[in-house]
Design a protein around this motif. Structure first.
Motif, short mmCIF file in Angstrom:
data_model
loop_
_atom_site.label_atom_id
_atom_site.label_comp_id
_atom_site.label_asym_id
_atom_site.label_seq_id
_atom_site.Cartn_x
_atom_site.Cartn_y
_atom_site.Cartn_z
N LEU A 234 -29.73 -35.58 -5.29
CA LEU A 234 -30.66 -36.62 -5.75
C LEU A 234 -31.84 -35.98 -6.49
CD1 LEU A 234 -30.72 -38.99 -2.61
CD2 LEU A 234 -29.24 -39.14 -4.61
N GLU A 235 -32.24 -34.79 -6.05
CA GLU A 235 -33.37 -34.11 -6.70
C GLU A 235 -33.00 -33.58 -8.09
OE1 GLU A 235 -34.84 -31.25 -3.89
OE2 GLU A 235 -35.80 -32.80 -2.67
N ILE A 236 -31.74 -33.20 -8.28
CA ILE A 236 -31.27 -32.79 -9.61
C ILE A 236 -31.44 -33.98 -10.56
CG2 ILE A 236 -29.21 -32.21 -10.97
CD1 ILE A 236 -28.18 -30.76 -8.35
N ILE A 237 -31.01 -35.16 -10.09
CA ILE A 237 -31.08 -36.37 -10.92
C ILE A 237 -32.55 -36.77 -11.15
CG2 ILE A 237 -30.33 -38.78 -11.10
CD1 ILE A 237 -28.11 -37.95 -8.96
N GLU A 238 -33.35 -36.64 -10.10
CA GLU A 238 -34.79 -36.93 -10.20
C GLU A 238 -35.45 -36.03 -11.26
OE1 GLU A 238 -36.84 -36.04 -6.55
OE2 GLU A 238 -38.75 -36.83 -7.23
N ALA A 239 -35.13 -34.73 -11.22
CA ALA A 239 -35.73 -33.78 -12.17
C ALA A 239 -35.25 -34.07 -13.59
CB ALA A 239 -35.35 -32.34 -11.78
N ARG A 240 -33.97 -34.47 -13.70
CA ARG A 240 -33.40 -34.76 -15.01
C ARG A 240 -34.22 -35.85 -15.74
NH1 ARG A 240 -32.45 -36.64 -18.95
NH2 ARG A 240 -30.59 -37.11 -20.13
N TRP A 241 -34.60 -36.89 -14.98
CA TRP A 241 -35.33 -38.00 -15.61
C TRP A 241 -36.83 -37.73 -15.68
CZ3 TRP A 241 -31.97 -40.17 -18.28
CH2 TRP A 241 -30.71 -40.50 -17.79
N LEU A 242 -37.40 -37.21 -14.61
CA LEU A 242 -38.86 -37.02 -14.57
C LEU A 242 -39.33 -36.06 -15.66
CD1 LEU A 242 -41.58 -37.58 -13.15
CD2 LEU A 242 -41.10 -35.59 -11.70
N PHE A 243 -38.59 -34.97 -15.86
CA PHE A 243 -39.00 -33.97 -16.83
C PHE A 243 -38.17 -34.03 -18.12
CE2 PHE A 243 -39.99 -32.12 -12.58
CZ PHE A 243 -41.37 -32.17 -12.67
N ASP A 244 -37.35 -35.05 -18.23
CA ASP A 244 -36.48 -35.23 -19.41
C ASP A 244 -35.69 -33.96 -19.71
OD1 ASP A 244 -35.26 -36.60 -21.46
OD2 ASP A 244 -36.85 -36.21 -22.91
N LEU A 245 -35.04 -33.43 -18.70
CA LEU A 245 -34.34 -32.15 -18.80
C LEU A 245 -32.85 -32.36 -18.98
CD1 LEU A 245 -35.75 -30.05 -15.83
CD2 LEU A 245 -35.74 -29.34 -18.22
#
Ligand code: MG
Length: 406
Positions: A234-245
């Motif tokens: 879930l944190e991978i997905i969270e980081a993907r959107w939060l930091f546009d990565l």
């Protein structure tokens, strides 16, 4: 990395007393948040609190912090509540309506979103809509509806500040850098209570064993997520959107001591990290006082006791949730909402003994593979899929139960 520019600081937001609404104030993050507020009375003030059903704890918090409002989100409880324990100045509100009243009040500066699971979306959404700074511990909101949430924040000029320790670490390491300079981010994971075990050894672990986290004290849902490594997914997905990565720029490494909370590797090869003993009060405080750093209640590293920190590669065979997280981060669309709902339902079934530990992730994958994918869903479509995925897990559970018992 579009979102980072939205984190720019306005001078007026520095060094005034910030008025805070804490959604989910009786949970693990909520109580840590109130501890931070209690330690910084000249800088922070609790203006509103909410809980779903923990009335006793909520009314105690109301007596101690004297907020303007408290909200009970379970409407069934309202007729039975003993209001005489509340301070006279504290209004009692109910349900989602109460949440929206609190988070959109013009006097509120920061909303802490600490309601566990999909239920946290309403408050986060309303706060962003009102243009508030949202310190979010509820990663499920971004997992479910990342693009919609980031778009809303940008349109309303609302600021999203991470409370999740890994994302706070990344956010801290990014201060003063341009998004173009980021080569990759590396999320650290403690590995949970079953680090080093084989898949076979996890076949019949009990709920009690899964609830024994080695480094963090947290609520039951996230503790089970840490044992399956679904929390990291879930944190991978969270980081993907939060930091546009791009998900290809995200990696996970096991770090059992939970002191290094994540790394950012820059284009020149430099790596910045944020370190501190595992204590959620630090990322909470940073989000509440950002961009200032103040002396607070957080535990310190003892440099005289320090000897070594360890790292391992994650074991993808034993913990298939991680690959699922990368897949969902890559596909986007409806996948996050389906994975999140399926996981919540499956963890619920595991906690009552209806699913085995390994079945949690197996059920999530099965439900994810059977859903009707859409690349750009609306919030209403995501809500429908959320309900569908929970029902699918129930169906999967009953099917599985009857098969294994015959
Ligand atoms: Mg975390």
């Amino acid at each position: 990395m579009r979102s980072v520019s939205a984190f720019a600081v306005t001078p007026a937001s520095v060094s005034s007393r910030r008025r805070v609404v804490v959604l989910g104030s009786t949970g693990s993050i909520g109580t840590s948040c109130l501890d931070v507020i209690a330690h910084l009375p000249t800088r922070l003030q609790a203006l509103g609190l909410s809980a779903h059903a923990s009335w006793e704890a909520l009314s105690e918090q109301a007596q101690r912090f004297r907020p303007r409002w408290i909200t009970v989100t379970d409407p069934a409880l309202m007729p039975r509540l003993e209001r005489s324990t509340l301070p006279a100045s504290c209004a009692l509100l109910c349900g989602d309506e109460g949440i929206v009243t609190m988070v959109s009040d013009p006097e509120v500066d920061v909303v802490v979103s600490a309601i566990v699971g999909a239920a946290g979306l309403t408050g986060t959404w309303a706060a962003l809509e009102a243009g508030k700074t949202v310190a979010f511990a509820n990663k499920e909101t971004l997992v479910m509806a990342g693009p919609l949430v980031m778009d809303l924040a940008a349109r309303r000029q609302a600021r999203l500040l991470p409370v999740d320790s890994e994302h706070s670490a990344i956010f801290q390491a990014l201060q003063g850098s341009s998004p173009r300079e980021v080569e990759r981010v590396v999320l650290t994971a403690s590995g949970g209570p079953f680090r080093g075990r084989t898949r076979k050894e996890l076949a019949d672990v009990s709920v009690e064993q899964a609830l024994q986290h080695p480094t963090w004290r947290m609520g039951p849902k996230i503790t089970i997520d840490s044992a399956t490594l679904m929390n990291k997914a879930l944190e991978i997905i969270e980081a993907r959107w939060l930091f546009d990565l791009d998900p290809a720029r995200i990696e996970v490494i096991i770090h059992p001591e939970s002191v290094i909370h994540s790394f950012v590797e820059f284009t020149d090869g430099s790596i910045l990290a944020q370190l501190s003993p595992p204590d959620m009060r630090l990322p909470i405080q940073y989000a509440l006082t950002y961009p200032e750093r103040l002396a607070g209640p957080t535990k310190r590293l003892n440099w005289r006791e320090l000897s070594a920190w360890h790292f391992q590669q994650p074991d993808h065979d034993t913990f298939p949730a991680l690959q699922l997280g990368f897949e969902v981060a890559r596909r986007g669309g409806t996948c996050g909402a389906v994975l999140n709902a399926a996981n919540e339902a499956a963890v619920g079934r595991f906690l009552v003994g209806e699913l085995s530990f390994l079945d949690i992730v197996t059920a999530c994958r099965a439900v994810l593979e059977h859903h009707h994918f859409s690349a750009a869903p609306s919030l209403a479509e995501l809500a429908t899929l959320d309900r569908w995925a929970r029902q699918e897990v129930m169906r999967w559970t009953h099917l599985h139960h009857s098969t294994t018992r015959t």
